[in-house]
Design a protein around this motif. Sequence first.
Motif, PDB file in Angstrom:
ATOM      1  N   GLY A  17       0.835  -1.198   0.000  1.00 47.56           N
ATOM      2  CA  GLY A  17       0.000   0.000   0.000  1.00 47.56           C
ATOM      3  C   GLY A  17       0.869   1.247   0.000  1.00 47.56           C
ATOM      4  N   VAL A  41       2.196  -2.622  -5.132  1.00 47.17           N
ATOM      5  CA  VAL A  41       1.274  -1.555  -5.543  1.00 47.17           C
ATOM      6  C   VAL A  41       0.305  -2.042  -6.611  1.00 47.17           C
ATOM      7  CG1 VAL A  41       2.961   0.262  -5.043  1.00 47.17           C
ATOM      8  CG2 VAL A  41       2.908  -0.772  -7.314  1.00 47.17           C
ATOM      9  N   ARG A  42      -0.716  -1.222  -6.861  1.00 49.78           N
ATOM     10  CA  ARG A  42      -1.625  -1.526  -7.965  1.00 49.78           C
ATOM     11  C   ARG A  42      -1.333  -0.631  -9.167  1.00 49.78           C
ATOM     12  NH1 ARG A  42      -7.179  -2.342  -4.507  1.00 49.78           N
ATOM     13  NH2 ARG A  42      -6.902  -0.141  -3.970  1.00 49.78           N
ATOM     14  N   THR A  80      -2.190  -0.285   3.971  1.00 50.70           N
ATOM     15  CA  THR A  80      -3.492  -0.044   3.336  1.00 50.70           C
ATOM     16  C   THR A  80      -4.454   0.484   4.397  1.00 50.70           C
ATOM     17  OG1 THR A  80      -4.425  -2.202   3.867  1.00 50.70           O
ATOM     18  CG2 THR A  80      -3.117  -2.055   1.829  1.00 50.70           C
ATOM     19  N   LEU A 105       0.791  -0.435   9.969  1.00 50.74           N
ATOM     20  CA  LEU A 105       0.784   1.033  10.014  1.00 50.74           C
ATOM     21  C   LEU A 105      -0.628   1.496   9.674  1.00 50.74           C
ATOM     22  CD1 LEU A 105       3.853   0.279   9.755  1.00 50.74           C
ATOM     23  CD2 LEU A 105       4.141   2.395   8.513  1.00 50.74           C
ATOM     24  N   ASN A 107      -4.581   2.892  11.497  1.00 49.00           N
ATOM     25  CA  ASN A 107      -5.311   3.337  12.676  1.00 49.00           C
ATOM     26  C   ASN A 107      -6.238   2.231  13.165  1.00 49.00           C
ATOM     27  OD1 ASN A 107      -4.413   5.982  13.258  1.00 49.00           O
ATOM     28  ND2 ASN A 107      -5.509   6.765  11.460  1.00 49.00           N
ATOM     29  N   VAL A 129       0.693   5.297  14.370  1.00 52.84           N
ATOM     30  CA  VAL A 129       1.280   6.263  13.430  1.00 52.84           C
ATOM     31  C   VAL A 129       0.777   7.655  13.795  1.00 52.84           C
ATOM     32  CG1 VAL A 129       1.526   6.910  11.011  1.00 52.84           C
ATOM     33  CG2 VAL A 129       1.190   4.511  11.621  1.00 52.84           C
ATOM     34  N   TYR A 131       2.315  10.608  12.357  1.00 55.12           N
ATOM     35  CA  TYR A 131       2.551  11.651  11.355  1.00 55.12           C
ATOM     36  C   TYR A 131       1.329  11.824  10.464  1.00 55.12           C
ATOM     37  CZ  TYR A 131       4.217   7.811   8.205  1.00 55.12           C
ATOM     38  OH  TYR A 131       4.353   6.674   7.450  1.00 55.12           O
ATOM     39  N   ARG A 135      -1.287  11.879  -0.050  1.00 52.31           N
ATOM     40  CA  ARG A 135      -0.780  11.400  -1.338  1.00 52.31           C
ATOM     41  C   ARG A 135      -1.158  12.419  -2.406  1.00 52.31           C
ATOM     42  NH1 ARG A 135      -2.905   5.889  -3.856  1.00 52.31           N
ATOM     43  NH2 ARG A 135      -4.710   6.744  -2.813  1.00 52.31           N
ATOM     44  N   ASP A 260     -10.660  10.415   1.412  1.00 55.68           N
ATOM     45  CA  ASP A 260     -11.501   9.361   0.832  1.00 55.68           C
ATOM     46  C   ASP A 260     -12.887   9.907   0.498  1.00 55.68           C
ATOM     47  OD1 ASP A 260      -9.531   7.446   0.863  1.00 55.68           O
ATOM     48  OD2 ASP A 260     -10.104   6.608   2.793  1.00 55.68           O
TER      49      ASP A 260
HETATM   50  N1  LIG Z   1      -2.931   9.784   6.089  1.00 55.33           N
HETATM   51  C1  LIG Z   1      -2.622  10.062   7.347  1.00 55.33           C
HETATM   52  O1  LIG Z   1      -2.231  11.190   7.663  1.00 55.33           O
HETATM   53  C2  LIG Z   1      -2.710   8.974   8.403  1.00 55.33           C
HETATM   54  C3  LIG Z   1      -2.154   9.250   9.660  1.00 55.33           C
HETATM   55  C4  LIG Z   1      -2.119   8.228  10.619  1.00 55.33           C
HETATM   56  C5  LIG Z   1      -2.655   6.988  10.322  1.00 55.33           C
HETATM   57  N2  LIG Z   1      -3.237   6.766   9.095  1.00 55.33           N
HETATM   58  C6  LIG Z   1      -3.773   5.414   8.845  1.00 55.33           C
HETATM   59  O2  LIG Z   1      -2.870   4.744   7.979  1.00 55.33           O
HETATM   60  C7  LIG Z   1      -3.566   3.762   7.186  1.00 55.33           C
HETATM   61  C8  LIG Z   1      -3.290   4.053   5.718  1.00 55.33           C
HETATM   62  O3  LIG Z   1      -3.890   5.303   5.423  1.00 55.33           O
HETATM   63  P1  LIG Z   1      -3.437   6.210   4.206  1.00 55.33           P
HETATM   64  O4  LIG Z   1      -3.912   7.591   4.512  1.00 55.33           O
HETATM   65  O5  LIG Z   1      -2.026   5.998   3.859  1.00 55.33           O
HETATM   66  O6  LIG Z   1      -4.356   5.602   3.044  1.00 55.33           O
HETATM   67  P2  LIG Z   1      -4.223   5.837   1.473  1.00 55.33           P
HETATM   68  O7  LIG Z   1      -3.532   7.112   1.186  1.00 55.33           O
HETATM   69  O8  LIG Z   1      -5.589   5.625   0.923  1.00 55.33           O
HETATM   70  O9  LIG Z   1      -3.277   4.651   1.009  1.00 55.33           O
HETATM   71  C9  LIG Z   1      -3.680   3.328   1.049  1.00 55.33           C
HETATM   72  C10 LIG Z   1      -2.975   2.627  -0.079  1.00 55.33           C
HETATM   73  O10 LIG Z   1      -3.282   1.243  -0.028  1.00 55.33           O
HETATM   74  C11 LIG Z   1      -3.306   0.796  -1.347  1.00 55.33           C
HETATM   75  N3  LIG Z   1      -3.974  -0.483  -1.486  1.00 55.33           N
HETATM   76  C12 LIG Z   1      -5.236  -0.839  -1.140  1.00 55.33           C
HETATM   77  N4  LIG Z   1      -5.463  -2.119  -1.463  1.00 55.33           N
HETATM   78  C13 LIG Z   1      -4.325  -2.579  -2.016  1.00 55.33           C
HETATM   79  C14 LIG Z   1      -3.933  -3.826  -2.579  1.00 55.33           C
HETATM   80  N5  LIG Z   1      -4.778  -4.865  -2.636  1.00 55.33           N
HETATM   81  N6  LIG Z   1      -2.689  -3.946  -3.091  1.00 55.33           N
HETATM   82  C15 LIG Z   1      -1.820  -2.912  -3.063  1.00 55.33           C
HETATM   83  N7  LIG Z   1      -2.133  -1.696  -2.553  1.00 55.33           N
HETATM   84  C16 LIG Z   1      -3.371  -1.540  -2.045  1.00 55.33           C
HETATM   85  C17 LIG Z   1      -4.013   1.895  -2.098  1.00 55.33           C
HETATM   86  O11 LIG Z   1      -3.718   1.722  -3.458  1.00 55.33           O
HETATM   87  P3  LIG Z   1      -4.480   2.454  -4.668  1.00 55.33           P
HETATM   88  O12 LIG Z   1      -3.725   3.726  -4.826  1.00 55.33           O
HETATM   89  O13 LIG Z   1      -4.287   1.510  -5.795  1.00 55.33           O
HETATM   90  O14 LIG Z   1      -5.898   2.654  -4.239  1.00 55.33           O
HETATM   91  C18 LIG Z   1      -3.368   3.123  -1.470  1.00 55.33           C
HETATM   92  O15 LIG Z   1      -2.208   3.499  -2.178  1.00 55.33           O
HETATM   93  C19 LIG Z   1      -5.037   3.914   7.566  1.00 55.33           C
HETATM   94  O16 LIG Z   1      -5.375   2.981   8.556  1.00 55.33           O
HETATM   95  C20 LIG Z   1      -5.120   5.334   8.141  1.00 55.33           C
HETATM   96  O17 LIG Z   1      -6.200   5.494   9.053  1.00 55.33           O
HETATM   97  C21 LIG Z   1      -3.263   7.715   8.123  1.00 55.33           C
END
Ligand SMILES: NC(=O)c1ccc[n+]([C@@H]2O[C@H](COP(=O)([O-])OP(=O)(O)OC[C@H]3O[C@@H](n4cnc5c(N)ncnc54)[C@H](OP(=O)(O)O)[C@@H]3O)[C@@H](O)[C@H]2O)c1
Length: 309
Positions: A17, A41-42, A80, A105, A107, A129, A131, A135, A260
């Motif tokens: 992810g 990755v996808r 992811t 990594l 929530n 996490v 930070y 994206r 999202d």
């Molecule tokens: N963003 C923050 O600031 C933050 C902070 C703390 C904690 N978190 C937590 O961290 C976790 C990740 O969040 P995020 O914000 O990084 O999410 P995100 O930006 O949506 O990234 C998730 C990634 O997972 C990929 N993915 C999903 N299914 C997959 C698969 N089958 N094979 C390969 N890749 C796959 C998605 O790919 P595609 O691009 O192909 O859809 C996307 O790139 C969550 O639990 C979130 O709550 C986030």
Amino acid sequence: MSHPHAERPRQTVAIVGLGSIGGVIAGMLRAADRHDVTACVRTPVDRLTVERPGDVVQTPLRAITDPLQATPVDWVLLCTKVHDVPHAAPWLTRLCTPNTRVAVLQNGIGHVERLTPLVGGATIVPTIVYYNSERLAPDRVRFRPADHQEFAVRDDADGRAFAELLDGTAMRLLVSEDFLTLTWKKLLLNVIANPITALAMERMTVLRRDDVQALCLETLREAVAVGRAEGARLRDDDAAQALATILTYPAEAGTSMYFDRLAGRPLEIEALTGAVVAAGRKHDIPMPVNNTMFTLLRAVHDAHVAAGR
Ligand SMILES: NC(=O)c1ccc[n+]([C@@H]2O[C@H](COP(=O)([O-])OP(=O)(O)OC[C@H]3O[C@@H](n4cnc5c(N)ncnc54)[C@H](OP(=O)(O)O)[C@@H]3O)[C@@H](O)[C@H]2O)c1
């Protein structure tokens, strides 16, 4: 015993992810160049850019797009969303052996129970996490460091191994004997920042409003009662403390649920507000505010799923 970096063996690391969180950690590990990093990755990429305050990190990155290309690794960093874990299962099947550690990594709570059936006897290492990241493109992320540390891990051999894995990167870690309480304190941040930014469709700036802060405190008081019932050592003033912590994040920062919602993707509601509501039901604790938010978020989520995005 602590060794200089050069004496420690390189580890193989798969990032599953490459989104906001995965992109940042992949970029930091590649920049430190102490381990062999592969992104699963996808959307194919061959480079990664991490924008961070004051500079930009650019690095080549090995990425694979088919689980059949994956081979067992020392570490999987699972980045992811929680609801995408079932879709990521084919990666885990190929990457994991009983010698693998899977750092989560994500929530939410209950990672060990959720992942155990999927990792072929690998060791699951929950992390918190802190930070904030965003994206900007499949090969570009923006990193906003947290106030104190970027991660917390349990004070055990696996938590310390994760800290060692990140040695030489810019990431700061807290190793804690009371990981359960820290997990709930992080969940307190998530049950206000994620739902409210997603429902209001505004970045953290919406949390600067007095009326929204009053709503946050009601939401938090309910969640504190549930966290205590689950064994977390939370005090009454942890509600106000969580709100104060959220207000240290820049107003222009978003949340993953906000992004999202904007993109019409499924929302990570079951793992955040849903987890608190479920635990509240178990302990018979009334949660009118969290229930209301959960219902509204589920309506948005279901509409996104029905639209097929
Ligand atoms: N963003 C923050 O600031 C933050 C902070 C703390 C904690 N978190 C937590 O961290 C976790 C990740 O969040 P995020 O914000 O990084 O999410 P995100 O930006 O949506 O990234 C998730 C990634 O997972 C990929 N993915 C999903 N299914 C997959 C698969 N089958 N094979 C390969 N890749 C796959 C998605 O790919 P595609 O691009 O192909 O859809 C996307 O790139 C969550 O639990 C979130 O709550 C986030």
